[in-house]
Design an enzyme around this catalytic site. Structure first.
Site, PDB file in Angstrom:
ATOM      1  N   HIS A   1       0.804  -1.223   0.000  1.00 22.59           N
ATOM      2  CA  HIS A   1       0.000   0.000   0.000  1.00 22.59           C
ATOM      3  C   HIS A   1       0.837   1.273   0.000  1.00 22.59           C
ATOM      4  O   HIS A   1       1.822   1.383   0.710  1.00 22.59           O
ATOM      5  CB  HIS A   1      -0.886  -0.004   1.252  1.00 22.59           C
ATOM      6  CG  HIS A   1      -1.751   1.191   1.410  1.00 22.59           C
ATOM      7  ND1 HIS A   1      -1.765   1.962   2.552  1.00 22.59           N
ATOM      8  CD2 HIS A   1      -2.652   1.757   0.572  1.00 22.59           C
ATOM      9  CE1 HIS A   1      -2.643   2.933   2.421  1.00 22.59           C
ATOM     10  NE2 HIS A   1      -3.186   2.836   1.225  1.00 22.59           N
TER      11      HIS A   1
ATOM     12  N   GLU B   1       0.996  -0.817  -5.030  1.00 21.59           N
ATOM     13  CA  GLU B   1       0.060   0.255  -5.358  1.00 21.59           C
ATOM     14  C   GLU B   1       0.776   1.585  -5.198  1.00 21.59           C
ATOM     15  O   GLU B   1       1.350   1.860  -4.143  1.00 21.59           O
ATOM     16  CB  GLU B   1      -1.170   0.183  -4.449  1.00 21.59           C
ATOM     17  CG  GLU B   1      -2.203   1.264  -4.680  1.00 21.59           C
ATOM     18  CD  GLU B   1      -2.115   2.386  -3.644  1.00 21.59           C
ATOM     19  OE1 GLU B   1      -2.562   3.503  -3.945  1.00 21.59           O
ATOM     20  OE2 GLU B   1      -1.581   2.140  -2.537  1.00 21.59           O
TER      21      GLU B   1
ATOM     22  N   ASP C   1       0.242   5.734  -5.609  1.00 20.66           N
ATOM     23  CA  ASP C   1      -0.653   6.866  -5.830  1.00 20.66           C
ATOM     24  C   ASP C   1      -0.009   7.797  -6.845  1.00 20.66           C
ATOM     25  O   ASP C   1       1.155   8.186  -6.692  1.00 20.66           O
ATOM     26  CB  ASP C   1      -0.900   7.609  -4.522  1.00 20.66           C
ATOM     27  CG  ASP C   1      -1.542   6.722  -3.480  1.00 20.66           C
ATOM     28  OD1 ASP C   1      -2.700   6.321  -3.691  1.00 20.66           O
ATOM     29  OD2 ASP C   1      -0.889   6.420  -2.468  1.00 20.66           O
TER      30      ASP C   1
ATOM     31  N   ASP D   1      -2.977   4.196  -8.700  1.00 26.85           N
ATOM     32  CA  ASP D   1      -4.170   4.844  -8.155  1.00 26.85           C
ATOM     33  C   ASP D   1      -4.130   6.303  -8.603  1.00 26.85           C
ATOM     34  O   ASP D   1      -3.443   7.131  -8.001  1.00 26.85           O
ATOM     35  CB  ASP D   1      -4.168   4.722  -6.634  1.00 26.85           C
ATOM     36  CG  ASP D   1      -5.423   5.287  -5.996  1.00 26.85           C
ATOM     37  OD1 ASP D   1      -6.292   5.806  -6.728  1.00 26.85           O
ATOM     38  OD2 ASP D   1      -5.539   5.241  -4.759  1.00 26.85           O
TER      39      ASP D   1
END
Length: 303
Positions: free
Chosen positions: A50, A70, A72, A118
């Site tokens: 994450h 992941e 951002d 993301d």
């Protein structure tokens, strides 16, 4: 044996003076077991690190056993940055630098199945280095040639130009995820996302703390059932924190998701006791369920 439908029809025919009835065999509603796309056991489980925002975070995630990360992504005038908050001081590493590090590690033998982007502001620019098209160009230049697939994540795809840009030019290495409840995701993939191949449709749902979203387990179960019945390709849940082994068990067991985002609640991924512990929850669960689940290999294709 006379079916219930024929008996009811005959009774109604007598009341309404209908000439005849046709015997239609009773049929139970379609069940998940009858669906054609249910994954075979043991199925691969993706452990997704994450909020990976630095090169050091990528290295730590791989060391902890992550097989996907992941990141951002926020667009600024200068281009795309690994940036969750969208503040002048929050993005320190460019998308290009992150992708080059992933490619380097993959070429050195690290197992990373995919990078989940993301996208925080997919419509910030229509063209140029701050557009989604340019982000895709970088991914195709660095990630995909190294054997790393790409998942483009959107939270509001309905009227998003960026979503349509990704949708219209999707290749076999890429897929799209929508963050929303199962019912809304169904509408997206029946509407603006209907041209996306089923295998490349992903649904994700979660929260920084699952404690505050107790209905998530049933909702993700519905997304997994949609996968089994060939309307989406994958279902992912998030976020698993240290000490949340019961959530791991419920999401992988009851909800039937294909992977979990794990890490910390609201900080960038790094080598810490909490990230190591969260990663271990997933790997230990897989070890305890060898008949139904397994760690994916580089030969597994998520889409």
């Amino acid at each position: 044996m006379v079916s219930l439908s024929l008996l009811l029809c005959s009774a109604l025919a007598g009341l309404l003076h209908v000439a005849s009835c046709i015997d239609v065999p009773d049929q139970a509603p379609l069940t998940v077991d009858e669906c054609k796309c249910k994954p075979t056991s043991p199925k691969p489980v993706y452990a997704i690190a994450h909020r990976v925002l630095t090169e050091e975070g990528i290295q730590a995630a791989i060391a902890h056993g992550a097989n996907a990360i992941e990141i951002d992504m926020t667009a600024w005038k200068s281009g795309w940055w690994a940036d969750h908050d969208g503040l002048p001081t929050s993005g320190n590493v460019t998308a290009k630098a992150m992708f080059r590090e992933v490619a380097r590690l993959r070429e050195d033998g690290a197992h990373l199945s995919f990078v989940w982007l993301d996208i925080k502001n997919p419509d910030w620019a229509i063209s140029g280095r701050s557009s989604v098209a340019y982000l895709r160009k970088l991914a195709r230049e660095y990630l995909e040639p190294a054997g790393v697939r790409v998942l483009y994540g959107f939270s509001n795809p309905r009227n998003s130009w960026g979503f349509k840009e990704i949708r219209n030019f999707l290749n076999a290495n890429e897929s799209v995820s929508v963050w929303m409840d199962s019912g809304d995701a169904k509408k997206i993939y029946a509407g603006v996302g209907r041209s996306i191949p089923v295998a490349q449709r992903v649904v994700d749902n979660g929260l920084f703390s699952l404690f505050w979203k107790p209905y998530i387990f049933d909702d993700l179960r519905r997304s997994s059932e949609a996968r089994d019945c060939c309307t989406v390709g994958k279902a992912f849940g998030w976020t698993i924190l240290a000490g949340q082994d019961r959530y791991v068990d419920k999401l992988l067991g009851y909800s039937g998701v294909d992977g979990l985002i794990y890490g910390t609640m609201a900080s960038a991924y790094e080598d810490s006791e909490d990230t190591r512990a969260a990663a271990a929850l997933i790997s230990n669960w897989i070890k305890n369920h060898p008949d139904t689940h397994r760690v994916p290999t580089q030969d597994d294709k998520p889409w």
